[in-house]
Design an enzyme around this catalytic site. Structure first.
Site, PDB file in Angstrom:
ATOM      1  N   HIS A   1       1.949  29.374  81.830  1.00 16.55           N
ATOM      2  CA  HIS A   1       0.917  30.240  81.253  1.00 16.55           C
ATOM      3  C   HIS A   1       0.496  29.663  79.910  1.00 16.55           C
ATOM      4  CE1 HIS A   1      -1.339  33.837  80.278  1.00 16.55           C
ATOM      5  NE2 HIS A   1      -0.883  33.672  79.053  1.00 16.55           N
TER       6      HIS A   1
ATOM      7  N   ASP B   1      -2.142  46.883  84.657  1.00 16.73           N
ATOM      8  CA  ASP B   1      -2.479  45.913  83.613  1.00 16.73           C
ATOM      9  C   ASP B   1      -3.960  45.553  83.682  1.00 16.73           C
ATOM     10  OD1 ASP B   1      -2.124  43.679  81.652  1.00 16.73           O
ATOM     11  OD2 ASP B   1      -2.763  42.552  83.422  1.00 16.73           O
TER      12      ASP B   1
ATOM     13  N   ARG C   1      -8.568  47.404  76.780  1.00 14.16           N
ATOM     14  CA  ARG C   1      -8.219  46.790  75.483  1.00 14.16           C
ATOM     15  C   ARG C   1      -9.316  45.847  75.015  1.00 14.16           C
ATOM     16  NH1 ARG C   1      -3.328  43.755  76.886  1.00 14.16           N
ATOM     17  NH2 ARG C   1      -3.409  42.983  74.767  1.00 14.16           N
TER      18      ARG C   1
ATOM     19  N   SER D   1       1.565  42.483  79.092  1.00 21.36           N
ATOM     20  CA  SER D   1       0.460  42.235  80.023  1.00 21.36           C
ATOM     21  C   SER D   1       0.679  40.923  80.777  1.00 21.36           C
ATOM     22  CB  SER D   1      -0.850  42.195  79.216  1.00 21.36           C
ATOM     23  OG  SER D   1      -1.896  41.618  79.953  1.00 21.36           O
TER      24      SER D   1
ATOM     25  N   LYS E   1       2.273  40.268  85.035  1.00 21.02           N
ATOM     26  CA  LYS E   1       1.613  39.471  86.088  1.00 21.02           C
ATOM     27  C   LYS E   1       2.499  38.307  86.527  1.00 21.02           C
ATOM     28  CE  LYS E   1      -1.924  39.340  83.362  1.00 21.02           C
ATOM     29  NZ  LYS E   1      -3.028  39.783  82.544  1.00 21.02           N
TER      30      LYS E   1
HETATM   31  N1  URA Z   1      -4.054  37.623  78.572  1.00 21.42           N
HETATM   32  C1  URA Z   1      -3.551  38.638  79.286  1.00 21.42           C
HETATM   33  O1  URA Z   1      -3.398  38.547  80.481  1.00 21.42           O
HETATM   34  N2  URA Z   1      -3.226  39.773  78.646  1.00 21.42           N
HETATM   35  C2  URA Z   1      -3.368  39.917  77.323  1.00 21.42           C
HETATM   36  O2  URA Z   1      -3.043  40.972  76.815  1.00 21.42           O
HETATM   37  C3  URA Z   1      -3.885  38.844  76.579  1.00 21.42           C
HETATM   38  C4  URA Z   1      -4.215  37.701  77.230  1.00 21.42           C
END
Ligand code: URA
Length: 446
Positions: A84, A163, A170, A185, A189
């Site tokens: 990531h 999320d 957000r 968040s 995932k």
């Molecule tokens: N990427 C995400 O998936 N979530 C966040 O809160 C910020 C960046």
């Protein structure tokens, strides 16, 4: 539940703690549509301002994770590792890493996002390959990983749906830049992919979402704790985003540069980040005994063409035109291009990533609204790097645009983004720190 939501908003607003069962109740009710957006928006703002402690961050992660399904890949009997990145400009690393690491025997369920703000997104880049589909169901992704070791997909409605809703909220209510909310968040995932390991590329510098090193380190530590507590080993590298990564910025242009990199012919900084993250993935995935051995294995996979062949397999499996790997000219081509020349002699003092990223969007290569479509062909190839000594009139970059107006807009972006001075501060080190559950150490090159 709206009364519960109101109580939790009040408590968070006043600096109190939310218990695990309450996180679950609130998150489930929101995912099911029983808590309205206005209440969740108020709650998230309270959480943004007051913060979440480690236990609360953990409870929120579990609560969001459990609103969706997850991949089950244990039966493969090999390591399952993803990467990531916290987001950058010119960051095409995922396009290279997924096939490279999968070609060496680690399963790579790679879940990516779209462009966000000034940063690009892997899904938009992949979709510049004619025919490429990123909307795989979890069942499709599982079958593809069983067959070829890798799938490159977006977050579907099946994965952490709470999320998905909260993130959109957000984004619209200025509550993104909170370390616990970001960590929960992302990890909700990533944990849904059923990973045994995860490598994080945490960006620092002016083009990063969290420019300060301290905040990046805190985000890394928070995500490492969340992973390790759930049996997923996590390693983070802190990398530079005070300039774009590589030369190409723009969807199809970045795919082309990724293909060159997969063949060992990419820019040294892209290759450097790919090898550093890839070595961590191979060791976490149990496919290499050490970071040095992993690096050597990757060099062989690149020089032999094995990594490039794996990318062809992935593209073919997802409906794309795999001929792109041998012939990038099948990618969409811009209608117009023009060189940008140095306006004076001197040292390149900075190539500002936010300005470049916004410039790609202005050319039509990114979105300002969720429903916008993206022109894959446009962008920049910037060959000048901070610290380069340049002559007046020397070519520093190329603008790729739809038409003359786009070229003019692109040249204006580059005039603002590229600063030339008599002297320049040194740029950030490409990779500065390595973070594990044992702590932070300076990054050492293999
Ligand atoms: N990427 C995400 O998936 N979530 C966040 O809160 C910020 C960046």
């Amino acid at each position: 539940v709206t009364a519960l939501a109101q109580r939790l908003i009040e408590r968070k607003r006043d600096g109190g703690r939310i218990e695990p069962g309450e996180w679950r109740a609130l998150t489930n009710a929101y995912a099911a549509g029983h808590v309205p957006d206005y209440q969740m928006a108020a709650f998230l703002m309270a959480a943004y301002i007051r913060g979440l402690d480690r236990a609360e961050t953990s409870s929120l992660t579990d609560a969001m994770l459990s609103t969706g399904a997850h991949l089950s890949l244990e039966h493969l009997g090999i390591g399952r590792v993803d990467k990531h990145s916290t987001g950058g400009v010119g960051d095409k690393v995922s396009l290279v890493l997924a096939p490279l690491v999968a070609s060496l025997g680690v399963a790579v369920p790679m879940m990516s996002g779209r462009g966000l703000g000034h940063t690009g997104g892997t899904l938009d880049k992949l979709e510049s390959i004619p025919g490429f589909r990123t909307t795989l169901s979890l069942a499709d992704a599982t079958r593809q990983i069983e067959r070829i070791g890798c799938a490159m997909l977006g977050q579907s409605a099946e994965i952490a749906p709470a999320d998905r809703k909260m993130y959109a909220l957000r984004d619209a209510t200025s509550t993104v830049e909170s370390i616990p909310l970001i960590a929960a968040s992302i990890m909700s995932k990533k944990l849904a992919e059923g990973l045994s390991g995860l490598v994080l590329d945490v960006k620092r510098g002016s083009g990063a979402f969290l420019p300060e090193l301290d905040r990046g380190l805190e985000l890394a530590r928070t995500m490492i704790d969340l992973g390790v507590d759930r049996g997923c080993a996590v390693v983070a590298l802190i990398t530079a985003m005070d300039r774009p990564l590589g030369r190409a910025c723009g969807n199809a242009l970045e795919v082309e540069e990724a293909i060159h990199t997969l063949r060992g012919e990419g820019p040294p900084d892209v290759l450097g980040v790919v090898y550093a993250l890839g070595a961590e993935m191979l060791v976490l995935g149990g496919a290499a005994p050490s970071l040095d051995a992993a690096r050597r294995a990757m060099e062989v996979a690149v020089s032999s063409g094995k990594a490039a062949r794996k990318f062809e397999e992935i593209i073919d499996a997802q409906g794309g035109n795999a001929a792109v790997v041998d012939d990038p000219s099948v990618l969409p081509q811009a209608g117009a291009c023009e060189l940008f020349l140095a306006p004076r002699a001197g040292v390149v003092a900075c190539v500002e990533p936010r300005a470049v990223g916004r410039g790609v969007t202005a050319l039509g290569g990114g979105r300002t609204r969720i429903e916008d479509s993206v022109d894959p062909s446009v962008g920049f190839v910037i060959t000048a790097k901070p610290g380069d000594v340049v002559q007046n009139g020397e070519p520093l970059a190329t603008v790729f645009a739809r038409d003359r107006a786009g070229i003019d807009a692109g040249l204006t972006t580059l005039r603002r983004a590229i600063a030339i001075a008599d002297e320049a501060e040194p740029p950030l080190p490409l990779i500065s720190h390595r973070v594990t559950s044992a702590g932070v150490t300076p990054f050492e090159h293999a």
